[in-house]
Design a protein around this motif. Sequence first.
Motif, short mmCIF file in Angstrom:
data_model
loop_
_atom_site.label_atom_id
_atom_site.label_comp_id
_atom_site.label_asym_id
_atom_site.label_seq_id
_atom_site.Cartn_x
_atom_site.Cartn_y
_atom_site.Cartn_z
N GLU A 1 34.06 50.88 28.62
CA GLU A 1 34.84 50.10 29.59
C GLU A 1 36.09 50.88 29.95
N SER A 2 36.52 50.76 31.19
CA SER A 2 37.76 51.42 31.62
C SER A 2 38.39 50.60 32.73
N GLY A 3 39.70 50.78 32.88
CA GLY A 3 40.41 50.08 33.93
C GLY A 3 41.89 50.00 33.62
N PRO A 4 42.66 49.25 34.41
CA PRO A 4 44.09 49.06 34.12
C PRO A 4 44.29 48.50 32.73
N SER A 5 45.34 48.95 32.07
CA SER A 5 45.53 48.60 30.66
C SER A 5 45.59 47.10 30.43
N SER A 6 46.31 46.37 31.28
CA SER A 6 46.44 44.93 31.06
C SER A 6 45.09 44.23 31.22
N ARG A 7 44.26 44.70 32.15
CA ARG A 7 42.97 44.07 32.36
C ARG A 7 42.01 44.34 31.21
N VAL A 8 41.93 45.61 30.77
CA VAL A 8 41.01 45.96 29.69
C VAL A 8 41.40 45.27 28.39
N ILE A 9 42.70 45.23 28.09
CA ILE A 9 43.15 44.68 26.81
C ILE A 9 43.24 43.15 26.84
N ASP A 10 43.69 42.59 27.95
CA ASP A 10 43.84 41.13 28.02
C ASP A 10 42.59 40.41 28.48
#
Length: 270
Positions: free
Chosen positions: A228-237
């Motif tokens: 998975e990859s993407g903006p940090s807030s989206r991937v983590i939250d």
Amino acid sequence: MTTPLIDISGLRKSFGDHAVLNGISLQVTRGEVLALIGPSGSGKSTLLRCINLLTIPDTGRITVGDQTIAFDGRRTALPDERALARFRASTGMVFQHFNLFSHMTALQNVMEGPLTVLGTPKPQAAAEARALLDKVGLLARADVYPDKLSGGQKQRVAIARALAMRPSVMLFDEATSALDPELVGEVLSVIKGLAKEGMTMVLVTHEIGFARDVADQVIFMRDGVVAESGPSSRVIDQPQSEATRAFLGRFNAETATRATWFSTFLDPTP
């Protein structure tokens, strides 16, 4: 479109019969911070070492700036040592362990690369090294040998040493994992400062909260692939992958357990 500063395509690496990287592709634009997260053994550190060719990939392509090297599984196809050294010089690497020269002071450790590799005149190398030690908050410790420095101080010297080579990219391989908990913050603060200055960075880290706050993009790796990859807030939250959710769930549970332990330790009254 912005040309990526780092462009990796189809990277594969095996050790014997064990495939560690299985066709990794990613891009990092100038000034961006990319965090690599995932379980141990997922290939994060190997990927980082491949970016500056401490580990030679089997196949694929790596571009850093205007330098590109393609790999076809034959070591005879690699560039000569001078070209490899030039490629590696574009990336500064900071490891889990500090690897400082024990017989050199902090100042001498930071000066060594510019003196021996870049051919920088000694007065200039000394002035630049002092400026970098000041940048990481250690100018007052310039003449101290590594055995008199704390782990956090050693890692900050290691960061200054990497910066002394004027890299276009900084690579951090779990730079805080060997530190005592109370020393982690001082190293993360330096990395955060570099991010604010616009330094392009790739971080392998288990500091998930830090990755969320500092990284622009996060890649979750599992079994040698980008799960998975993407903006940090989206991937983590809001992770989309079940594997990412499971990993972050374990991380959050461990964090809560540590917080409870410390709370009990500091205030043991029932």
